[in-house]
Write a protein that holds these residues in place. Structure first.
Motif, PDB file in Angstrom:
ATOM      1  N   GLY A 271      62.780  38.005  57.628  1.00 51.68           N
ATOM      2  CA  GLY A 271      62.582  37.821  56.205  1.00 51.68           C
ATOM      3  C   GLY A 271      61.129  37.688  55.816  1.00 51.68           C
ATOM      4  N   ALA A 272      60.282  37.311  56.764  1.00 48.31           N
ATOM      5  CA  ALA A 272      58.868  37.114  56.463  1.00 48.31           C
ATOM      6  C   ALA A 272      58.132  38.422  56.233  1.00 48.31           C
ATOM      7  CB  ALA A 272      58.194  36.344  57.600  1.00 48.31           C
ATOM      8  N   ILE A 273      58.703  39.547  56.693  1.00 46.96           N
ATOM      9  CA  ILE A 273      58.012  40.823  56.508  1.00 46.96           C
ATOM     10  C   ILE A 273      58.272  41.408  55.125  1.00 46.96           C
ATOM     11  CG2 ILE A 273      58.216  41.300  58.973  1.00 46.96           C
ATOM     12  CD1 ILE A 273      60.325  43.414  58.299  1.00 46.96           C
ATOM     13  N   LEU A 274      59.249  40.835  54.407  1.00 47.94           N
ATOM     14  CA  LEU A 274      59.589  41.382  53.094  1.00 47.94           C
ATOM     15  C   LEU A 274      58.481  41.082  52.089  1.00 47.94           C
ATOM     16  CD1 LEU A 274      63.334  40.280  52.954  1.00 47.94           C
ATOM     17  CD2 LEU A 274      62.419  42.491  53.669  1.00 47.94           C
ATOM     18  N   PRO A 275      57.995  42.099  51.372  1.00 49.76           N
ATOM     19  CA  PRO A 275      56.917  41.857  50.406  1.00 49.76           C
ATOM     20  C   PRO A 275      57.405  41.188  49.136  1.00 49.76           C
ATOM     21  CG  PRO A 275      57.576  44.154  50.335  1.00 49.76           C
ATOM     22  CD  PRO A 275      58.362  43.521  51.461  1.00 49.76           C
ATOM     23  N   PHE A 276      58.714  41.261  48.862  1.00 52.65           N
ATOM     24  CA  PHE A 276      59.300  40.639  47.676  1.00 52.65           C
ATOM     25  C   PHE A 276      60.436  39.726  48.124  1.00 52.65           C
ATOM     26  CE2 PHE A 276      58.431  45.199  46.704  1.00 52.65           C
ATOM     27  CZ  PHE A 276      57.227  45.015  46.045  1.00 52.65           C
ATOM     28  N   ALA A 277      60.594  38.615  47.447  1.00 55.32           N
ATOM     29  CA  ALA A 277      61.673  37.696  47.810  1.00 55.32           C
ATOM     30  C   ALA A 277      62.048  36.859  46.606  1.00 55.32           C
ATOM     31  CB  ALA A 277      61.243  36.792  48.970  1.00 55.32           C
ATOM     32  N   ALA A 278      63.266  36.343  46.634  1.00 52.65           N
ATOM     33  CA  ALA A 278      63.739  35.462  45.559  1.00 52.65           C
ATOM     34  C   ALA A 278      62.813  34.261  45.449  1.00 52.65           C
ATOM     35  CB  ALA A 278      65.167  35.016  45.858  1.00 52.65           C
ATOM     36  N   GLY A 279      62.494  33.913  44.241  1.00 54.29           N
ATOM     37  CA  GLY A 279      61.618  32.761  44.011  1.00 54.29           C
ATOM     38  C   GLY A 279      60.161  33.119  43.810  1.00 54.29           C
ATOM     39  N   MET A 280      59.783  34.358  44.129  1.00 56.08           N
ATOM     40  CA  MET A 280      58.396  34.767  43.918  1.00 56.08           C
ATOM     41  C   MET A 280      58.138  34.985  42.430  1.00 56.08           C
ATOM     42  SD  MET A 280      57.528  37.544  46.935  1.00 56.08           S
ATOM     43  CE  MET A 280      55.876  37.859  46.292  1.00 56.08           C
ATOM     44  N   PRO A 281      57.019  34.506  41.915  1.00 58.64           N
ATOM     45  CA  PRO A 281      56.669  34.823  40.525  1.00 58.64           C
ATOM     46  C   PRO A 281      56.507  36.328  40.340  1.00 58.64           C
ATOM     47  CG  PRO A 281      55.307  33.041  41.385  1.00 58.64           C
ATOM     48  CD  PRO A 281      56.056  33.609  42.549  1.00 58.64           C
ATOM     49  N   ALA A 282      56.768  36.805  39.150  1.00 57.12           N
ATOM     50  CA  ALA A 282      56.653  38.242  38.877  1.00 57.12           C
ATOM     51  C   ALA A 282      55.250  38.750  39.156  1.00 57.12           C
ATOM     52  CB  ALA A 282      57.035  38.512  37.420  1.00 57.12           C
ATOM     53  N   SER A 283      54.239  37.930  38.845  1.00 57.03           N
ATOM     54  CA  SER A 283      52.857  38.368  39.062  1.00 57.03           C
ATOM     55  C   SER A 283      52.569  38.576  40.551  1.00 57.03           C
ATOM     56  CB  SER A 283      51.881  37.343  38.486  1.00 57.03           C
ATOM     57  OG  SER A 283      52.090  36.061  39.043  1.00 57.03           O
ATOM     58  N   ALA A 284      53.167  37.737  41.409  1.00 56.51           N
ATOM     59  CA  ALA A 284      52.972  37.892  42.852  1.00 56.51           C
ATOM     60  C   ALA A 284      53.646  39.166  43.356  1.00 56.51           C
ATOM     61  CB  ALA A 284      53.523  36.674  43.592  1.00 56.51           C
ATOM     62  N   LYS A 285      54.813  39.502  42.783  1.00 59.33           N
ATOM     63  CA  LYS A 285      55.521  40.723  43.196  1.00 59.33           C
ATOM     64  C   LYS A 285      54.723  41.962  42.816  1.00 59.33           C
ATOM     65  CE  LYS A 285      60.158  38.730  42.616  1.00 59.33           C
ATOM     66  NZ  LYS A 285      61.404  38.794  41.821  1.00 59.33           N
ATOM     67  N   LEU A 286      54.228  42.011  41.579  1.00 61.81           N
ATOM     68  CA  LEU A 286      53.468  43.181  41.147  1.00 61.81           C
ATOM     69  C   LEU A 286      52.144  43.262  41.908  1.00 61.81           C
ATOM     70  CD1 LEU A 286      53.182  45.636  39.337  1.00 61.81           C
ATOM     71  CD2 LEU A 286      52.259  44.145  37.553  1.00 61.81           C
ATOM     72  N   ALA A 287      51.506  42.121  42.154  1.00 60.79           N
ATOM     73  CA  ALA A 287      50.271  42.112  42.940  1.00 60.79           C
ATOM     74  C   ALA A 287      50.531  42.629  44.351  1.00 60.79           C
ATOM     75  CB  ALA A 287      49.689  40.703  42.989  1.00 60.79           C
ATOM     76  N   ALA A 288      51.681  42.277  44.925  1.00 64.40           N
ATOM     77  CA  ALA A 288      52.045  42.770  46.256  1.00 64.40           C
ATOM     78  C   ALA A 288      52.198  44.286  46.241  1.00 64.40           C
ATOM     79  CB  ALA A 288      53.340  42.107  46.723  1.00 64.40           C
ATOM     80  N   LEU A 289      52.803  44.819  45.173  1.00 63.11           N
ATOM     81  CA  LEU A 289      52.952  46.269  45.061  1.00 63.11           C
ATOM     82  C   LEU A 289      51.585  46.946  45.021  1.00 63.11           C
ATOM     83  CD1 LEU A 289      54.860  48.705  44.651  1.00 63.11           C
ATOM     84  CD2 LEU A 289      54.684  48.281  42.188  1.00 63.11           C
ATOM     85  N   GLY A 290      50.676  46.405  44.212  1.00 66.87           N
ATOM     86  CA  GLY A 290      49.341  46.971  44.153  1.00 66.87           C
ATOM     87  C   GLY A 290      48.611  46.855  45.473  1.00 66.87           C
ATOM     88  N   PHE A 291      48.813  45.725  46.172  1.00 65.48           N
ATOM     89  CA  PHE A 291      48.142  45.507  47.454  1.00 65.48           C
ATOM     90  C   PHE A 291      48.654  46.478  48.513  1.00 65.48           C
ATOM     91  CE2 PHE A 291      46.351  41.945  50.321  1.00 65.48           C
ATOM     92  CZ  PHE A 291      45.061  42.408  50.107  1.00 65.48           C
ATOM     93  N   MET A 292      49.913  46.904  48.401  1.00 67.59           N
ATOM     94  CA  MET A 292      50.441  47.915  49.322  1.00 67.59           C
ATOM     95  C   MET A 292      49.644  49.210  49.204  1.00 67.59           C
ATOM     96  SD  MET A 292      54.558  47.720  48.998  1.00 67.59           S
ATOM     97  CE  MET A 292      55.428  46.175  48.932  1.00 67.59           C
TER      98      MET A 292
END
Length: 550
Positions: free
Chosen positions: A133-154
């Motif tokens: 589960g630690a390799i997943l870039p998105f997970a329940a409980g993550m703020p939306a800004s962290a998810k979108l930032a993760a997408l950009g960081f990819m």
């Protein structure tokens, strides 16, 4: 003038070093952006609600596409088919594209949008799975800004990895038969200064004007990515001119072949180096993303009054303390690095070394007076910059690569255990003593960071067949990136699970996270000991010099 004596851009020392400078500056800018949020982890928690697990998943997302969508392999194929020029510009554009997404995610303009609502309600993957589960870039409980930032960081990570292999190829092209080792060492030294630059300036921009605006830090990084793209475009025209002068097609390495995997994965030497690589680097780069916050939690720091010079006020001083510290850092780096290449003038050589030492002491004193963790950790790459040429030269002429791998791994273990168990106690008893211990430990960790790479990468050609070296490096990089994606998230998960919910960003207990990193170092040490024994038995030549005496 005959064709054989016709001069090209490559024959001009000024022009080939200009080409190197363009490539090195581009990588410097990418290194700054890579860790742009690392020194303001506490501010991201306070202003955007990113807990340690969310922060770690976002940081680990950098390598997600490289590893699990195999973009690392595709990047090599693109470089092989399209050449250095095209791939350099493409990598710069992809880095900038990802950087812009990350900037928007961290900006206040994103708050309250329909896109924020979508990311809040979607991509809530199950991050509770053990380890996987630690390799997943998105997970329940993550703020939306962290998810979108993760997408950009990819996307940024794809461009950055592509840029890394492209720059290496470009240096070989321009310096073949000349100062190749010096050029590569200089490029790496300048790139590593990007880490220190990020540590100093990211918090500066986030707090500029007396208010917290974390998107200002990312904006600073995006501006540097624009500069990186300009550097690559300028290099494009220089490189094109060179080819028009030589009439040569761009050099291409043998592409990565799936059939090579059988030869590579059946080599014991390859597996030992690959495992050592992933273990060691997983204890360095992910730690780097949390190091400033770790120091904030383990040191007793009293930030200087913001109305004073040490606090950043420039009313009475035209040159701010941040710029003075950065200038001193450049003096340390330039003086120590250049002193390695002065052979016939001992006065100048020791003068530069002495200047670097004095500048480092003054820098450390200023960091203590400022009372900020980011200026303390910024010394991390400085000793590495100073001794990298020494270590590379030693391995070339004296050998002992396997021994250096053991020493580097041992220092890594000592440093992480010092951070975990020694630093908090010393700092509690004496705040000044804690800062001194922190500085020494960080510098030693930087030395370790030079020991292992200087010995590791030149050892690969001794362990695998020459015809599959390119494929072996690609496989090692891929395995290494698994750890670089996994452990930022694991560190965050460990922090969340070993601290009460709602713990303030400056009060986290890092003990178990540091113990986990020390365990990686212990595993790397054991593998390096075994590698030395295997080398002695099978005669790989790891303890032998790279340059044979004639």
């Amino acid at each position: 003038m005959t064709q054989s004596t016709m001069k090209t851009l490559r024959d001009s020392a000024g022009m080939r070093w200009t080409a190197l400078l363009l490539l090195a500056l581009a990588m410097f800018c990418s290194y700054v952006f890579m860790d742009i949020l690392s020194p303001i982890k506490d501010l991201m928690q306070e202003t955007r609600g990113w807990d340690s697990a969310s922060f770690g998943r976002m940081q680990g997302a950098e390598v997600f596409l490289n590893v699990y969508v195999f973009f690392l392999i595709f990047a090599g194929i693109i470089l092989d088919k399209m050449g250095v020029r095209f791939t350099a510009v493409l990598s710069g554009a992809v880095m900038l594209f990802g950087g812009l997404i990350k900037f928007y995610a961290c900006s206040e303009a994103f708050i309250g949008t329909s896109l924020e609502a979508w990311f809040t309600n979607n991509l809530n993957w199950n991050g509770e799975l053990p380890v996987i589960g630690a390799i997943l870039p998105f997970a329940a409980g993550m703020p939306a800004s962290a998810k979108l930032a993760a997408l950009g960081f990819m996307f940024f990570g794809c461009g950055c990895e592509m840029a890394g292999i492209t720059v290496s190829r470009g240096i070989v092209k321009w310096f073949k038969g000349r100062e190749t080792a010096l050029a590569m060492g200089s490029e790496m030294a300048l790139a590593r200064l990007g880490v220190a630059t990020c540590m100093i300036f990211s918090p500066y921009f986030a707090k500029l004007g007396g208010e917290i605006h974390v998107d200002n830090s990312v904006k600073f990084g995006v501006v540097l990515l624009c500069i990186a793209l300009i550097m690559f475009i300028t290099y494009f025209f220089m490189d094109k001119k060179l080819d028009s002068q030589t009439g040569e097609a761009e050099e291409k390495d043998d592409p990565f072949k799936i059939s090579d995997l059988g030869k590579i994965f059946t080599s014991l030497g390859f597996w030992l180096v690959a495992l050592l690589c992933v273990l060691y680097y997983s204890a360095i780069f992910p730690f780097q993303k949390y190091a400033v916050n770790m120091l904030q939690c383990n040191l007793t720091l009293t930030p200087a009054d913001p109305t004073t010079y040490w606090g950043g006020s420039t009313e009475s001083f035209p040159i701010g303390v941040t710029l003075v510290q950065y200038f001193l850092m450049l003096v340390v780096a330039a003086g120590s690095f250049s002193s390695n290449f002065i052979k016939n003038n001992k006065g100048l050589k020791f003068g530069l070394m002495g200047l670097a030492v004095v500048a480092l002491v003054v820098y450390c004193y200023m960091g203590y007076m400022r009372g900020t963790a980011e200026t303390i950790f910024a010394v991390f790459p400085l000793l590495a910059v100073a001794i990298t040429p020494i270590l590379g030269n030693y391995v070339d002429h004296k050998g002992k690569a396997a021994t250096m791998l053991m020493l580097g791994s041992l220092l890594l273990v000592i440093c992480h255990l010092t951070f975990a168990f020694v630093l908090p106690g010393v700092s509690a008893a004496s705040p000044a003593g804690g800062v001194v211990v922190a500085y020494i430990t960080i510098l030693v960790l930087g030395a370790s960071f030079s020991l292992v790479p200087a010995a590791l990468w030149p050892s690969v050609p001794k362990l695998v067949d020459e015809k599959i070296i390119g494929s072996a490096y690609a496989a090692i990089f891929w395995i290494q990136n698994i750890g670089l994606g996994l452990f930022p998230a694991l560190i965050g998960i460990v922090l969340n699970n070993t601290n009460p919910e709602g713990t303030a960003a400056h009060e986290l207990n890092y003990t178990w996270a540091l113990v986990m990193l020390a365990a990686l170092g212990i595993a790397a040490l054991l593998i390096s000991i075994y590698l030395r024994a295997v080398d002695k038995k099978k005669g790989y030549g790891l303890e032998q010099p790279n340059i044979k005496a004639e």
